[in-house]
Design an enzyme around this catalytic site. Structure first.
Site, short mmCIF file in Angstrom:
data_model
loop_
_atom_site.label_atom_id
_atom_site.label_comp_id
_atom_site.label_asym_id
_atom_site.label_seq_id
_atom_site.Cartn_x
_atom_site.Cartn_y
_atom_site.Cartn_z
N THR A 118 0.85 -1.19 0.00
CA THR A 118 0.00 0.00 0.00
C THR A 118 0.88 1.24 0.00
OG1 THR A 118 -1.64 -1.22 1.27
CG2 THR A 118 -1.90 1.16 1.16
N GLU A 145 -6.83 -10.92 6.35
CA GLU A 145 -5.85 -11.61 7.18
C GLU A 145 -6.31 -13.04 7.44
OE1 GLU A 145 -4.91 -11.22 11.83
OE2 GLU A 145 -4.84 -9.35 10.71
N LYS A 203 -7.21 1.72 -3.70
CA LYS A 203 -6.79 0.97 -2.52
C LYS A 203 -7.14 1.70 -1.22
CE LYS A 203 -4.49 -1.84 0.19
NZ LYS A 203 -5.03 -3.15 0.56
N ASN A 207 -10.24 0.68 1.66
CA ASN A 207 -10.02 0.42 3.08
C ASN A 207 -10.69 1.48 3.96
OD1 ASN A 207 -8.74 -2.00 2.83
ND2 ASN A 207 -6.66 -1.19 3.01
N CYS A 259 -3.75 -3.04 7.88
CA CYS A 259 -4.11 -2.06 6.86
C CYS A 259 -4.96 -0.89 7.33
CB CYS A 259 -4.85 -2.77 5.71
SG CYS A 259 -3.80 -3.96 4.83
N ASP A 263 -3.98 3.00 6.69
CA ASP A 263 -4.55 3.49 5.44
C ASP A 263 -5.52 4.65 5.67
OD1 ASP A 263 -3.07 1.46 4.43
OD2 ASP A 263 -4.71 0.37 3.48
#
Length: 402
Positions: A118, A145, A203, A207, A259, A263
């Protein structure tokens, strides 16, 4: 094709296992234990499908810590190394990604680089200024995950960020997409080619929305708990609407993991000088949720203790979810910090820890003794192991499925 995959975490291992079904793949990692495990057909991470594929499939996969050797014959170099968020710079730490790129440009400049790590919006534009002749693609991952390979086999979509005017790069990207489509198990996978910055934004905004959804149902649960309402009945009723859907709606202590925390913060930083309310609110909501949970736990513990002596709060698992071995940036760790500030004594039950201390806190992996020592047991995700002490368990895991 010959493919080098840098970084053998969830993304790297899933990608390496997937592509080594039909291609020659070399996994690269600086951690020698990971390299040895992969070469012994053992997964360095907890993921049912990765474990299964390594042991049962005839994968053309080896691992090494020698990046020069891995690059020597590579047609594609896939980068899936960590990009942690730096709180001081308000920016992802992309130094490892940049180091791999530098090595590729030194030892195999004709290879096509595919970044899966990322990155902030505009990162590749900066790389192109430094290396105008680089062959580089951004293809973000959308993996869960502990289900990374499963999600790679059944991808929600394939996003390719590239220079659409570069015919050679477009051909290389199309060839890479075919390599992926040849081994995935899902039919009719949606593929989208777009400019670099748009792919980088896909991306982060993906998220962000997932974090927003977590935050929404957590705030619903906060309201229900304060007002003494039945959160499950409310969520069930809300989610019967097909436009909302019955997914990603199980309350927790807050979003965490590899993440979402970094993010959401990165996207907030990218919004500098851009009008917004929601993007910042998602980050703030996650902080508020942890503060609320810590307060509820402490008050619950005081009631259990009836004001007699120090309060001992037991933390049942540091991991984010069931069947996970990761507790990086887990919400429970922030809750622990808040509980310590309130003066509570903390003990931890976490079987994957081999030491008897975790950040100066006692670890007790004798479950029976752990239950006895704890005035209250806190579980972000419930488990049958603690059913016998349900009267002193605090959890907001309503559906007991994650």
């Amino acid at each position: 094709m010959k493919i080098a995959v840098f970084g053998l975490g969830y993304v790297g291992m899933a990608t390496a296992c997937l592509l080594s079904l039909n291609n020659e793949v070399v996994g690269v990692d600086v951690i020698k234990e990971k390299v040895e495990m992969v070469n012994n057909k053992k997964s360095p991470i907890k993921d049912e499908y990765i474990e299964k594929y390594l042991s049962e499939k005839n994968l053309n996969l080896v691992a090494t810590d020698d990046y020069k050797k891995a690059l020597s014959n590579a047609d594609y170099v896939i980068i899936s190394t960590p990009t942690n968020y730096n709180e001081e710079t308000n920016f992802f730490d992309t130094s490892i990604v940049e180091s791999v790129i530098e090595n590729v440009m030194t030892y195999k400049p004709q290879a096509t680089i595919i970044i899966k790590s990322t990155i902030p919006i505009g990162f590749i534009a900066g790389i192109l200024k430094k290396y105008p002749n680089i062959n580089i693609i951004f293809s973000p991952e959308f993996l869960r995950e502990s289900k990374a390979l499963y999600d790679s086999l059944y991808p929600s979509r394939i996003i390719i960020g590239l220079d659409k005017e570069n015919k050679k790069l477009v051909e290389s990207a199309e060839k890479y997409v075919k390599l992926v489509l040849d081994v995935v198990l899902k039919e009719d996978v949606q593929v989208r080619y777009m400019e670099y910055k748009n792919a980088e934004a896909v991306k982060l905004f993906s998220n962000e929305y997932l974090a927003l959804r977590v935050a929404f149902f957590n705030e619903l649960d906060t309201y229900a708990e304060i007002m003494e309402l039945n959160a499950k009945e409310i969520i069930d009723g809300v989610c019967l609407d097909d436009r909302i859907g019955n997914y990603y709606n199980n309350p927790s202590f807050g979003y965490g993991g590899y993440c979402l925390p970094k993010d959401t913060k990165q996207l907030k930083a990218n919004y500098k000088n851009v009008p917004e309310n929601i993007i910042s609110a998602v980050v703030e909501s996650n902080i508020k949720r942890k503060e609320f949970v810590a307060e509820k736990i402490f008050n619950f513990a005081k009631k259990q203790k009836m004001g007699k002596g120090n309060i001992t709060i037991g933390i049942y698992r540091l991991t984010m979810k069931v069947n996970s071995d990761n507790f990086r940036q887990s919400a429970i760790q922030d809750v622990i910090t808040l509980l310590k500030q309130k003066g509570a004594d903390i003990i931890i039950y976490e079987p994957i820890l081999t030491e008897n201390k975790f950040e100066n806190l006692d670890v007790c992996n004798d479950l029976k003794l752990f239950k006895q020592k704890s005035d209250v047991v806190v579980a972000n995700r419930y488990d049958k192991e603690i059913e016998d002490i349900d009267y002193k368990v605090y959890s907001r895991d309503i559906y007991k499925r994650d």
